[in-house]
Design a protein around this motif. Structure first.
Motif, PDB file in Angstrom:
ATOM      1  N   PHE B  40       1.395 -20.140   6.304  1.00 50.75           N
ATOM      2  CA  PHE B  40       1.262 -19.721   4.909  1.00 50.75           C
ATOM      3  C   PHE B  40       0.865 -18.242   4.783  1.00 50.75           C
ATOM      4  O   PHE B  40       1.518 -17.483   4.065  1.00 50.75           O
ATOM      5  CB  PHE B  40       0.274 -20.630   4.162  1.00 50.75           C
ATOM      6  N   PRO B  41      -0.166 -17.780   5.502  1.00 45.09           N
ATOM      7  CA  PRO B  41      -0.505 -16.355   5.423  1.00 45.09           C
ATOM      8  C   PRO B  41       0.648 -15.438   5.834  1.00 45.09           C
ATOM      9  O   PRO B  41       0.825 -14.374   5.244  1.00 45.09           O
ATOM     10  CB  PRO B  41      -1.683 -16.212   6.384  1.00 45.09           C
ATOM     11  N   LEU B  42       1.462 -15.875   6.836  1.00 44.26           N
ATOM     12  CA  LEU B  42       2.579 -15.018   7.243  1.00 44.26           C
ATOM     13  C   LEU B  42       3.589 -14.876   6.104  1.00 44.26           C
ATOM     14  O   LEU B  42       4.113 -13.783   5.853  1.00 44.26           O
ATOM     15  CB  LEU B  42       3.270 -15.588   8.488  1.00 44.26           C
ATOM     16  N   GLY B  43       3.858 -15.980   5.404  1.00 50.27           N
ATOM     17  CA  GLY B  43       4.742 -15.904   4.246  1.00 50.27           C
ATOM     18  C   GLY B  43       4.131 -15.012   3.166  1.00 50.27           C
ATOM     19  O   GLY B  43       4.817 -14.181   2.560  1.00 50.27           O
ATOM     20  N   TYR B  44       2.836 -15.178   2.985  1.00 48.38           N
ATOM     21  CA  TYR B  44       2.137 -14.436   1.933  1.00 48.38           C
ATOM     22  C   TYR B  44       2.130 -12.928   2.224  1.00 48.38           C
ATOM     23  O   TYR B  44       2.292 -12.112   1.316  1.00 48.38           O
ATOM     24  CB  TYR B  44       0.707 -14.973   1.805  1.00 48.38           C
ATOM     25  N   VAL B  45       1.986 -12.571   3.486  1.00 49.08           N
ATOM     26  CA  VAL B  45       1.925 -11.144   3.820  1.00 49.08           C
ATOM     27  C   VAL B  45       3.310 -10.503   3.625  1.00 49.08           C
ATOM     28  O   VAL B  45       3.408  -9.335   3.235  1.00 49.08           O
ATOM     29  CB  VAL B  45       1.361 -10.905   5.245  1.00 49.08           C
ATOM     30  N   LEU B  46       4.371 -11.295   3.856  1.00 48.99           N
ATOM     31  CA  LEU B  46       5.721 -10.797   3.575  1.00 48.99           C
ATOM     32  C   LEU B  46       5.866 -10.492   2.077  1.00 48.99           C
ATOM     33  O   LEU B  46       6.393  -9.449   1.684  1.00 48.99           O
ATOM     34  CB  LEU B  46       6.766 -11.839   3.972  1.00 48.99           C
ATOM     35  N   TYR B  47       5.359 -11.427   1.255  1.00 47.73           N
ATOM     36  CA  TYR B  47       5.387 -11.233  -0.191  1.00 47.73           C
ATOM     37  C   TYR B  47       4.543 -10.009  -0.583  1.00 47.73           C
ATOM     38  O   TYR B  47       4.972  -9.163  -1.357  1.00 47.73           O
ATOM     39  CB  TYR B  47       4.883 -12.504  -0.878  1.00 47.73           C
ATOM     40  N   MET B  48       3.340  -9.927   0.008  1.00 48.81           N
ATOM     41  CA  MET B  48       2.452  -8.798  -0.312  1.00 48.81           C
ATOM     42  C   MET B  48       3.117  -7.454  -0.027  1.00 48.81           C
ATOM     43  O   MET B  48       2.881  -6.471  -0.722  1.00 48.81           O
ATOM     44  CB  MET B  48       1.158  -8.890   0.506  1.00 48.81           C
ATOM     45  N   TYR B 273       0.974  -1.766   0.915  1.00 49.51           N
ATOM     46  CA  TYR B 273       1.448  -0.814   1.908  1.00 49.51           C
ATOM     47  C   TYR B 273       0.962  -1.213   3.307  1.00 49.51           C
ATOM     48  O   TYR B 273       1.730  -1.173   4.280  1.00 49.51           O
ATOM     49  CB  TYR B 273       0.961   0.593   1.549  1.00 49.51           C
ATOM     50  N   ALA B 274      -0.296  -1.651   3.383  1.00 49.00           N
ATOM     51  CA  ALA B 274      -0.841  -2.090   4.671  1.00 49.00           C
ATOM     52  C   ALA B 274      -0.037  -3.268   5.220  1.00 49.00           C
ATOM     53  O   ALA B 274       0.220  -3.346   6.429  1.00 49.00           O
ATOM     54  CB  ALA B 274      -2.312  -2.476   4.523  1.00 49.00           C
ATOM     55  N   SER B 275       0.377  -4.183   4.338  1.00 51.79           N
ATOM     56  CA  SER B 275       1.178  -5.333   4.781  1.00 51.79           C
ATOM     57  C   SER B 275       2.482  -4.865   5.405  1.00 51.79           C
ATOM     58  O   SER B 275       2.892  -5.360   6.461  1.00 51.79           O
ATOM     59  CB  SER B 275       1.480  -6.261   3.603  1.00 51.79           C
ATOM     60  N   ALA B 276       3.134  -3.893   4.736  1.00 50.00           N
ATOM     61  CA  ALA B 276       4.387  -3.367   5.275  1.00 50.00           C
ATOM     62  C   ALA B 276       4.161  -2.745   6.652  1.00 50.00           C
ATOM     63  O   ALA B 276       4.946  -2.955   7.587  1.00 50.00           O
ATOM     64  CB  ALA B 276       4.987  -2.346   4.312  1.00 50.00           C
TER      65      ALA B 276
END
Lengths: 280, 300
Positions: B40-48, B273-276
């Motif tokens: 779930f966090p991996l999906g969320y970080v993609l969205y972020m 930006y950090a997520s990217a």
């Protein structure tokens, strides 16, 4: 490198033996001298730490440690480290032991793949969403958040180590449990776990070390009351301390428990660090 | 065989059989944990990474703008350069020194066993503690290393305080801590080498150097690549030791991608930006590991 080819048996000449001894000493000293300096400095008065040449014979004092635990809440930080490392170790054990048995019995391969993938991602990749999620849930700064995040480190290692211990149990022993009418859970509890007890000890010690050493998650997710020793040490350094004796005492408090535990699990330490890529 | 029916489940309906199979119940806790904490966090970080997202403010969708901003950001390119410089220097040093120590330990002599134990100490230490220790050891003014250099008649160095020396210094600290891991991996490889090629080589009159170059090194290649893969994963994400000693400084001289991504997210709170940046770093690690795996296959 000239001695590379000669491997076993052959008696070495005197000169070869001396060359080996010199290389051995060089390697040992490079590893041990910094540690020796760390150890001795933590028992010296701060003014003595920066005196050159460094005194090898001196009256050791506990002053640095006393001040560390009196002027700073180091007892609390130590307790926090124990809670987080202990909590994540226990949680990892509960999650991973049944799974490890299933993986071993059904000869499944996916956990190795998942663990390796999870290990390749930079911790920050999880930490960014966790930070948002834990804030929304009001769990920011709690032991629960810290133990849960550290379980991401402990669980795959326990899974790997326990499944390799379960692999060592003869299949007939497990099958005899079925014949006796035990359920799967019963078999895990009454047969598999007792037989793999040494594996549990290794898992507990190893995951405790790695969770204790882990820095990044608590750096963001802990607060002033729940920060473990790693984060406390970071703040200590950040304040630009000039009290080197106390700083080295803080380093010792952080480094000594994993160092001592590591010697108990020696060859498993390497396996844990490489997640089973290497048999020790 | 009655045992096997109880393992496989008894219902004819495959879905019921699936749900009632003990395998599912045994792995369920672990799988649920991984889904909640990792998937779930991996999906969320993609969205972020597709959001303009400052902590505390409403997020707005920006599509791929964070990624485009990254490519135009000079600090991203500095981070990339620092990451790879640190990676290449450290890996090269650790492989060469690691191979040397492994060959040394493979010889039977008194003390080899105790050296093996000594090697474990740096590995067991928290990188934070290692960073603190070297921060003091390498202090330009009062540190014992500069005292040692002075005694030897060598010029004093600034180490971590100099923008030019900081990367090699960090590489040296990492080499001190993690070369033992390579040693122990290669030692495992050396122990499992067959004897016959060496016996044949001795009969043919091959020198020690020739034996090393034409037998040991080629046979050891899989173990060397395994060690390189493991170190690559960690070195490309180099964080702890840097953050405790320099926080990426002086200036941006030791700002690796991981440090930059961390600071973007948790110091400046540009979470999108950090997520990217984190995703970019993850992709780099995956590509490097994939490339090394291909290389391993090609040499085997």
């Amino acid at each position: 490198m000239s001695d590379a080819g000669v491997r076993r048996g052959k008696p070495a000449s005197l000169w070869t033996r001396i060359a080996l001894l010199v290389q051995y000493l060089v390697v040992s000293l490079i590893i041990l001298l910094p540690l020796l300096w760390l150890l001795t400095s933590s028992f010296k008065p701060s003014a003595e730490v920066t005196r050159y040449p460094p005194s090898l014979v001196f009256q050791p004092i506990l002053d640095n440690y006393v001040r560390l635990f009196h002027t700073l809440p180091y007892a609390l930080y130590t307790l926090n480290s124990i809670i987080v490392a202990g909590g994540s170790t226990v949680l990892g054990l509960f999650l991973a032991v049944p799974a490890a048995f299933a993986v071993s019995w059904y000869r499944s391969n996916w956990p190795a793949t998942v663990s390796l993938m999870a290990r390749m991602a930079p911790g920050g990749l999880y930490l960014l969403p966790w930070y948002i999620i834990f804030n929304r849930l009001g769990l920011q700064g709690t032991y629960l958040a810290l133990a849960l995040t550290h379980t991401v480190i402990t669980m795959p290692i326990t899974l790997y180590i326990m499944s390799s211990f379960f692999d060592g149990i003869p299949r007939e022993l497990i099958e005899s449990g079925f014949v006796d009418g035990l359920t799967m859970i019963g078999i895990v509890r009454r047969i598999a776990i007792p037989l793999a007890a040494p594996g549990m000890v290794v898992s507990v010690i190893l995951t405790f070390i790695l969770s204790w050493n882990y820095f990044l998650f608590a750096l963001v997710l802990s607060n002033i009351n729940t920060s473990p020793l790693t984060v406390a040490a970071f703040r200590f350094v950040g304040e630009g301390v000039t009290d080197w004796g106390m700083l080295m005492a803080a380093t010792m408090v952080l480094a000594l428990p994993p160092l001592l535990l590591a010697f108990v699990v020696q060859r498993w330490l390497v396996q844990g660090l490489t997640l089973g890529a290497i048999k020790g | 065989m009655s045992a096997l029916t109880s393992i496989a489940g008894t219902s004819k309906n495959p879905f019921i059989r699936f749900l009632t199979s003990p395998f599912i119940w045994l792995i369920a806790p672990a799988v649920i944990f991984l889904l909640v904490m990792i998937a779930f966090p991996l999906g969320y970080v993609l969205y972020m990474s597709t959001q303009d997202f400052l902590v505390g403010l409403q997020a707005t969708a920006v599509g791929l703008r964070n990624y485009l901003q990254m490519l135009a950001d000079p600090v991203f390119w500095i981070g990339l350069r620092v990451t790879f410089t640190l990676y290449i220097i450290s890996l090269a040093a650790q492989l060469v020194i690691g191979l040397w120590i492994a060959l040394l330990l493979n010889r039977n002599f008194t003390g080899a066993r105790s050296l093996r134990t000594i090697l474990l100490s740096p590995l067991a230490m928290p990188p934070v503690a290692v960073g603190m220790m070297w921060l003091i050891l390498l202090d330009p003014e009062f540190g014992p290393i500069n005292y040692l250099l002075k005694v030897l008649g060598l010029p004093n160095l600034l180490f971590l305080a100099s923008p030019h020396q900081v990367v090699p210094t960090l590489a040296a600290i990492d080499t001190w801590q993690y070369t033992p891991l390579i040693v122990l991996i290669l030692l495992g490889g050396l122990r499992s080498l067959p004897d016959q090629p060496y016996e044949a080589a001795v009969i043919d009159g091959a020198s020690n150097v020739q034996q090393f170059w034409y037998i040991t090194l080629p046979l050891l290649r899989p173990a060397i690549i395994t060690a390189a893969v493991l170190r690559s994963i960690d070195l490309l994400r180099f964080f702890d030791t840097i953050y405790i000693t320099t926080q990426g400084g002086p200036g941006t001289a030791s700002t690796t991608l991981n440090i930059y991504a961390y600071k973007s997210g948790f110091v400046f709170f540009h979470m999108g930006y950090a997520s990217a940046l984190m995703i970019a770093l993850f992709v780099i690690v995956l590509v490097m590991v994939f490339a090394l795996s291909l290389f391993r296959r090609s040499v085997q």
